[in-house]
Each structure stands twice: as structure tokens, then as C-alpha cells.
Design a protein around this motif. Sequence first.
Motif, PDB file in Angstrom:
ATOM      1  N   PRO A   1       0.799  -1.289   0.003  1.00 41.41           N
ATOM      2  CA  PRO A   1       0.116  -0.021   0.126  1.00 41.41           C
ATOM      3  C   PRO A   1       0.879   1.371   0.012  1.00 41.41           C
ATOM      4  O   PRO A   1       1.874   1.400   0.545  1.00 41.41           O
ATOM      5  N   THR A   2       0.270   2.094  -0.762  1.00 41.89           N
ATOM      6  CA  THR A   2       1.047   3.687  -0.808  1.00 41.89           C
ATOM      7  C   THR A   2       0.150   4.640  -0.262  1.00 41.89           C
ATOM      8  O   THR A   2      -1.317   4.581  -0.300  1.00 41.89           O
ATOM      9  N   THR A   3       0.511   5.666   0.302  1.00 43.12           N
ATOM     10  CA  THR A   3      -0.413   7.022   0.549  1.00 43.12           C
ATOM     11  C   THR A   3      -0.026   7.878  -0.516  1.00 43.12           C
ATOM     12  O   THR A   3       0.711   8.450  -1.034  1.00 43.12           O
ATOM     13  N   PRO A   4      -1.355   8.202  -1.063  1.00 42.24           N
ATOM     14  CA  PRO A   4      -1.349   8.922  -2.568  1.00 42.24           C
ATOM     15  C   PRO A   4      -1.016  10.207  -2.226  1.00 42.24           C
ATOM     16  O   PRO A   4      -1.323  10.885  -1.054  1.00 42.24           O
ATOM     17  N   SER A   5      -0.391  11.081  -3.425  1.00 44.75           N
ATOM     18  CA  SER A   5      -0.033  12.400  -2.936  1.00 44.75           C
ATOM     19  C   SER A   5      -0.598  13.027  -4.115  1.00 44.75           C
ATOM     20  O   SER A   5      -0.841  12.233  -5.317  1.00 44.75           O
TER      21      SER A   5
END
Length: 183
Positions: A70-74
Motif C-alpha cells: 500500500p502507498t499513501t497517495p499524494s
Amino acid sequence: MVTEVTSRGRMASFVRPGDPDHVDALLFLLAEAEVLDAADFVAWLDLLAPEVRYAVPVRTSRLRSDAARPTTPSYHLEEDRSSLEFRVRRIVDSDASWAYNPHSRTRRFVSNVRVRRTEGADLRVSSYVLLLRSRHDRDGYDIVTGERHDLLGRRSDGDLELRAREVVLDQARLGVAGMPFPI
């Protein structure tokens, strides 16, 4: 594991080009491009729903082996109606917005318009966009390309309005001075 989607199955979900909903969506996108290329940002606001969401996520390149993490969107832009109105007021009412004084010369090419109906009366519209921008007296253009995913809804008078847009840029790193707004 590769999931195969047949072209027939994909095409079955499209609204056919002669259908009035497809024609209305296409005309909406063409009118929006014309208004934006004329730098009439106040008129552009009239095309937006009160609950509009406008997002341009930062594109990341990941190895397939990392795809499940998972990644945190920017975001380059993540806006709602009030922040879009603020941006437009800053452009229109102030000389401080250097990217718009003088106005850039822009040309938006909208193509590959695909329309799908939702369970309600809204339309999901995907399109490709090519934005050319020429600033000041420089040679050449800034070029931005991407795919837009829009949610268009009908107002009480039957006209379409933009309720949500996500622009997925083709570039992971933008090679332009200042994010062109709106795309």
C-alpha cells in the motif's frame, strides 16, 4: 496471474457514440476546452457542481513486485469547489498570479471519449487530453498528456455539470514550470 478482458466485453459497457448521452458528454468536454483555452475561468466555474472534487494525483513508477504494497497517495492538485473558486479569483482579480499574467496560450485536445452510464442518471466519462501551453515569447510548448476520469451529472434544467474529475498524467515527473490549471 493475468486477467483478460475482451474488447467485446469492454465495448459492451460503453454508451454508443450516436446516443444522446454520449453526444451531450462530448459536447460538454468540447465546450469546457473552449472556455478554458479562452482563459474564461469564471465561465468554467459555471460548469462545476457545488460538490465538485478535482484531483491530479502524483504518478509513481513501481516495480511489479512492489505493486501489492500500500502507498499513501499524494497530489499535484486536490481541490473542492471553494478551493477552485479561490484559485480562479486569484487568477482573475490579482496580478500576483505569475503563471497567468500574462495569460498563457493553451490548446486542449480531447479525444478517445468513452461514456458509461452509472446506476443513477450520472455519466462516467473517460477521455484523453493533450494540453499544449505557450508562455510569454518562448519558443516551443509545454506538453502535458493524461487521461481524465469524470463524473458528469444532470442539473434540473438537463444541462451537464462536472461533479468529479481525476486526471492521471502520463508523466511521473512534470517537465513544466508550474502545473497548468485546470487540465
